[in-house]
Enzyme design. Structure first.
Site, PDB file in Angstrom:
ATOM      1  CD1 TRP A 149       6.113  -3.958   6.942  1.00 28.05           C
ATOM      2  CD2 TRP A 149       8.106  -4.561   7.713  1.00 28.05           C
ATOM      3  NE1 TRP A 149       6.561  -2.961   7.755  1.00 28.05           N
ATOM      4  CE2 TRP A 149       7.790  -3.302   8.234  1.00 28.05           C
ATOM      5  CE3 TRP A 149       9.337  -5.146   8.058  1.00 28.05           C
ATOM      6  CZ2 TRP A 149       8.644  -2.609   9.081  1.00 28.05           C
ATOM      7  CZ3 TRP A 149      10.180  -4.461   8.906  1.00 28.05           C
ATOM      8  CH2 TRP A 149       9.835  -3.206   9.402  1.00 28.05           C
ATOM      9  CG  ASN A 150       7.051  -5.986  12.306  1.00 28.99           C
ATOM     10  OD1 ASN A 150       5.946  -6.220  11.853  1.00 28.99           O
ATOM     11  ND2 ASN A 150       7.270  -5.739  13.563  1.00 28.99           N
ATOM     12  CE  LYS A 173      -1.792  -9.552   1.893  1.00 28.53           C
ATOM     13  NZ  LYS A 173      -0.433  -9.227   2.286  1.00 28.53           N
ATOM     14  N   GLY A 226      -1.222  -6.057  12.365  1.00 25.33           N
ATOM     15  CA  GLY A 226      -0.923  -4.927  11.477  1.00 25.33           C
ATOM     16  C   GLY A 226      -1.366  -3.644  12.147  1.00 25.33           C
ATOM     17  N   GLY A 227      -1.630  -2.628  11.346  1.00 26.79           N
ATOM     18  CA  GLY A 227      -2.009  -1.329  11.884  1.00 26.79           C
ATOM     19  C   GLY A 227      -3.512  -1.228  12.133  1.00 26.79           C
ATOM     20  CD  GLU A 248      -2.048  -9.744  19.397  1.00 26.46           C
ATOM     21  OE1 GLU A 248      -1.459  -8.760  19.895  1.00 26.46           O
ATOM     22  OE2 GLU A 248      -2.656 -10.575  20.071  1.00 26.46           O
ATOM     23  CB  CYS A 282       3.776  -4.180  17.663  1.00 27.84           C
ATOM     24  SG  CYS A 282       4.314  -5.750  18.337  1.00 27.84           S
ATOM     25  CD  GLU A 379       2.604   1.524  15.572  1.00 31.39           C
ATOM     26  OE1 GLU A 379       1.693   1.478  14.744  1.00 31.39           O
ATOM     27  OE2 GLU A 379       3.081   0.518  16.128  1.00 31.39           O
TER      28      GLU A 379
HETATM   29  P1  NDP Z   1      -0.495  -2.962   7.727  1.00 38.06           P
HETATM   30  O1  NDP Z   1      -1.690  -2.868   8.586  1.00 38.06           O
HETATM   31  O2  NDP Z   1      -0.311  -1.975   6.647  1.00 38.06           O
HETATM   32  O3  NDP Z   1      -0.419  -4.400   7.030  1.00 38.06           O
HETATM   33  C1  NDP Z   1      -0.583  -5.599   7.749  1.00 38.06           C
HETATM   34  C2  NDP Z   1      -1.019  -6.706   6.806  1.00 38.06           C
HETATM   35  O4  NDP Z   1      -2.334  -6.441   6.328  1.00 38.06           O
HETATM   36  C3  NDP Z   1      -0.138  -6.836   5.566  1.00 38.06           C
HETATM   37  O5  NDP Z   1       0.000  -8.194   5.214  1.00 38.06           O
HETATM   38  C4  NDP Z   1      -0.951  -6.088   4.534  1.00 38.06           C
HETATM   39  O6  NDP Z   1      -0.634  -6.464   3.228  1.00 38.06           O
HETATM   40  C5  NDP Z   1      -2.354  -6.518   4.913  1.00 38.06           C
HETATM   41  N1  NDP Z   1      -3.403  -5.673   4.375  1.00 38.06           N
HETATM   42  C6  NDP Z   1      -3.330  -4.387   3.921  1.00 38.06           C
HETATM   43  N2  NDP Z   1      -4.547  -3.956   3.511  1.00 38.06           N
HETATM   44  C7  NDP Z   1      -5.411  -4.983   3.719  1.00 38.06           C
HETATM   45  C8  NDP Z   1      -6.815  -5.165   3.508  1.00 38.06           C
HETATM   46  N3  NDP Z   1      -7.583  -4.190   2.994  1.00 38.06           N
HETATM   47  N4  NDP Z   1      -7.368  -6.350   3.834  1.00 38.06           N
HETATM   48  C9  NDP Z   1      -6.627  -7.342   4.375  1.00 38.06           C
HETATM   49  N5  NDP Z   1      -5.283  -7.237   4.579  1.00 38.06           N
HETATM   50  C10 NDP Z   1      -4.684  -6.072   4.260  1.00 38.06           C
HETATM   51  O7  NDP Z   1       0.723  -2.978   8.717  1.00 38.06           O
HETATM   52  P2  NDP Z   1       2.258  -2.617   8.425  1.00 38.06           P
HETATM   53  O8  NDP Z   1       2.790  -3.508   7.384  1.00 38.06           O
HETATM   54  O9  NDP Z   1       2.384  -1.160   8.253  1.00 38.06           O
HETATM   55  O10 NDP Z   1       2.889  -3.107   9.803  1.00 38.06           O
HETATM   56  C11 NDP Z   1       3.087  -2.276  10.859  1.00 38.06           C
HETATM   57  C12 NDP Z   1       1.930  -2.334  11.843  1.00 38.06           C
HETATM   58  O11 NDP Z   1       1.812  -3.640  12.413  1.00 38.06           O
HETATM   59  C13 NDP Z   1       2.201  -1.399  12.993  1.00 38.06           C
HETATM   60  O12 NDP Z   1       1.030  -0.729  13.379  1.00 38.06           O
HETATM   61  C14 NDP Z   1       2.659  -2.362  14.080  1.00 38.06           C
HETATM   62  O13 NDP Z   1       2.550  -1.863  15.373  1.00 38.06           O
HETATM   63  C15 NDP Z   1       1.791  -3.545  13.832  1.00 38.06           C
HETATM   64  N6  NDP Z   1       2.329  -4.738  14.489  1.00 38.06           N
HETATM   65  C16 NDP Z   1       1.658  -5.246  15.586  1.00 38.06           C
HETATM   66  C17 NDP Z   1       2.171  -6.336  16.283  1.00 38.06           C
HETATM   67  C18 NDP Z   1       1.449  -6.940  17.457  1.00 38.06           C
HETATM   68  O14 NDP Z   1       1.680  -8.110  17.769  1.00 38.06           O
HETATM   69  N7  NDP Z   1       0.589  -6.215  18.154  1.00 38.06           N
HETATM   70  C19 NDP Z   1       3.439  -6.940  15.894  1.00 38.06           C
HETATM   71  C20 NDP Z   1       4.055  -6.323  14.745  1.00 38.06           C
HETATM   72  C21 NDP Z   1       3.501  -5.260  14.083  1.00 38.06           C
HETATM   73  P3  NDP Z   1       0.466  -5.636   2.410  1.00 38.06           P
HETATM   74  O15 NDP Z   1       1.640  -5.446   3.302  1.00 38.06           O
HETATM   75  O16 NDP Z   1       0.733  -6.539   1.298  1.00 38.06           O
HETATM   76  O17 NDP Z   1      -0.195  -4.336   2.059  1.00 38.06           O
END
Ligand code: NDP
Length: 487
Positions: A149-150, A173, A226-227, A248, A282, A379
């Site tokens: 989301w961020n 997505k 994401g995470g 990432e 991140c 984190e």
């Molecule tokens: P999440 O890992 O929870 O979500 C990331 C994305 O993955 C969302 O669109 C989420 O959808 C989707 N998702 C969730 N479950 C699944 C699945 N089973 N299969 C496929 N896609 C899925 O991350 P957060 O939203 O909590 O974001 C924070 C994280 O992102 C932190 O760890 C942060 O450090 C990292 N991040 C890394 C960056 C980088 O460049 N290295 C930059 C910014 C953030 P939905 O939200 O709809 O559940």
């Protein structure tokens, strides 16, 4: 309530489901979002595949693709204020940051627009006579781009820019938390004139929409931000379609301050590193590793700066720290801060909720010297700084590398040789010296270890969206002599 639509095959439409999005500053619903389910995902991927294989996009020259990207960049720049307001409204990220960041996103599209017709194959000096052999660079295929989301416009630009320059098509997505800016951005893609199906933008829930997308048999590459936990699920899904992945992920980045540093400058950078974006970054410099002899002095400067931060409505240009995006994020932060205090971490400042409604949490500093504090390892994606101190340079390196992550690091010192040593010894994908949080479309970005693999930004990122094809052409008119000997 505002209503948003998804974008599939050049059409704006409602999703199979709908859900409400909350305004994090007030904790109330403000918009209705389209929820993409498996059938929507399937249509989006099929549209992307059709656009990849036939029609205008497939026939376009790289220069023409670049021109479309330039047009998109101009539209992003012209619409930056509107996009920034939507992102702030839907995610709580402060308007000061979203405005500056989205204006800069246009430069990412410009960079990749310029690169589109500079992606080159090569001619091989082959070890056989009468044979011309060359490598063609072709688009890798249909890309699934998944962003958290961020900073959704920024994090999608570093995927869309290089992928489109390379000739790929995509299904993007958006996160279910705060998808408004990306769904609005789809209107700019449409206006720029990309052929139907080249870019499809949907949102929906991770386990249904995200999962259906990442295991879809027609996906060739998954670009995920994401995470680490979600990344593991994505990689497991990719076992079904054998898609390549770039990941990432998160971080627990060290911010190392030596006694000879310009402390005022280092303190400002540390504030930027952990309290800007309400710590939801991140690359947040969430572990301060400070030389013991200046620890008290540096913490006093930081405490004063943290306590002077203006907390308020994210839509107010004067606000410096806004709400967290979700209640569940604040709950994780509160729980971790409490368990850190329970094991002996000392509260320097913050640690609670300010007076505002919504998902606010005060800028917090925890002195974790001498304790095994959960805040040092986890984190938190919020405005919480954990502090450790060191006596020697070797200790500083050991503490900096004492993490399963490896995304970014900051080093503050005026000693030139030490600065160079630290850049080599710290294990992280990005090391900033006497600065922090600087990014550019020209500079690759990405992590080591649990922070992922693959790089976004720079020329290599565009090449990563291509695959090579080796072409052999025999240039002799003589008949092939012996069919049982390979030549
Ligand atoms: P999440 O890992 O929870 O979500 C990331 C994305 O993955 C969302 O669109 C989420 O959808 C989707 N998702 C969730 N479950 C699944 C699945 N089973 N299969 C496929 N896609 C899925 O991350 P957060 O939203 O909590 O974001 C924070 C994280 O992102 C932190 O760890 C942060 O450090 C990292 N991040 C890394 C960056 C980088 O460049 N290295 C930059 C910014 C953030 P939905 O939200 O709809 O559940």
């Amino acid at each position: 309530m505002q209503r948003f639509q998804q974008y599939i095959n050049g059409e704006f439409e409602d999703g199979s489901g709908r859900f409400e999005s909350l305004d994090p500053a007030t904790a109330t619903p403000w918009a209705e979002m389209p929820e993409a389910r498996e059938a929507d995902v399937d249509r989006a991927v099929n549209a992307a595949e059709a656009a990849l294989l036939e029609g205008n996009w497939a026939a376009m020259t790289a220069t023409q693709r670049g021109k479309l990207l330039y047009r998109l960049a101009d539209l992003v720049a012209a619409n930056a204020p509107k996009l920034a307001e939507l992102e702030t409204r839907d995610t709580g990220k402060i308007i000061r940051e979203t405005s500056a960041q989205i204006a800069y996103v246009a430069d990412y599209y410009r960079y990749y627009a310029g690169l589109a017709d500079k992606i080159e194959g090569s001619f091989l000096s082959i070890d056989k006579p009468d044979m011309d052999v060359w490598l063609r660079r072709e688009p890798v295929g249909v890309v699934a781009a998944i962003v958290p989301w961020n900073s959704q416009l920024f994090l999608s630009a570093v995927k869309l820019g290089p992928a489109l320059a390379a000739g790929c098509t995509l299904v993007v997505k958006a996160s279910e938390d705060g998808p408004a800016p990306l769904l609005e951005f789809a209107r700019l893609v449409h206006e720029a004139g990309f052929p139907a199906g080249v870019v499809n933008i949907i949102t929906g829930f991770g386990p249904s929409c995200g999962s259906a997308l990442t295991r879809h048999p027609k996906i060739a590459h998954i670009a995920f931000t994401g995470g680490p936990g979600t990344a593991a699920a994505v990689v497991r899904n990719s076992a079904e379609n054998l898609a390549s992945t770039s990941l990432e992920l998160g971080g627990k980045s060290p911010f190392v301050v030596f006694a000879d540093a310009d402390l005022e400058s280092a303190a400002n950078a540390q504030v930027a590193g952990i309290f800007a974006a309400t710590g939801q970054s991140c690359v947040a410099g969430s572990r301060l590793i400070v030389e013991a002899s200046i620890k008290d002095r540096f913490l006093a400067i930081l405490k004063a700066k943290a306590e002077a931060i203006r907390i308020g409505s994210p839509l107010d240009m004067a606000t410096e720290v806004g709400p967290l995006c979700t209640e569940r994020q604040r709950a994780l932060i509160e729980k971790t801060v409490q368990s850190s205090l329970d094991v002996g971490a000392r509260l320097v400042t913050g640690g609670g909720r300010p007076k505002q409604e919504g998902y606010f949490f005060t800028p917090t500093i925890l002195d974790c010297d001498g304790v095994v504090s959960p805040s040092v390892e986890t984190e938190l994606f919020g405005p919480v700084l954990s502090v450790l101190s060191f006596e020697t340079e070797a200790d500083a390196v050991r503490l900096a590398n004492d993490t399963r992550y490896g995304l970014a690091a900051g080093v503050f010192t005026q000693n030139l040789t030490r600065a160079h040593r630290m850049t080599k010894r710290i294990r992280a994908g990005i090391v900033w010296v006497n600065t922090y949080r600087a990014v550019s479309p020209i500079a690759p970005f990405g992590g080591f270890g649990q922070s992922g693999h693959g790089r976004e930004g720079g020329l290599q990122a565009a090449l990563d969206y291509t695959r090579t094809k080796t072409v052999w052409v025999r240039t002799s008119d003589d008949p092939i002599p012996d069919p049982f000997v390979m030549r």
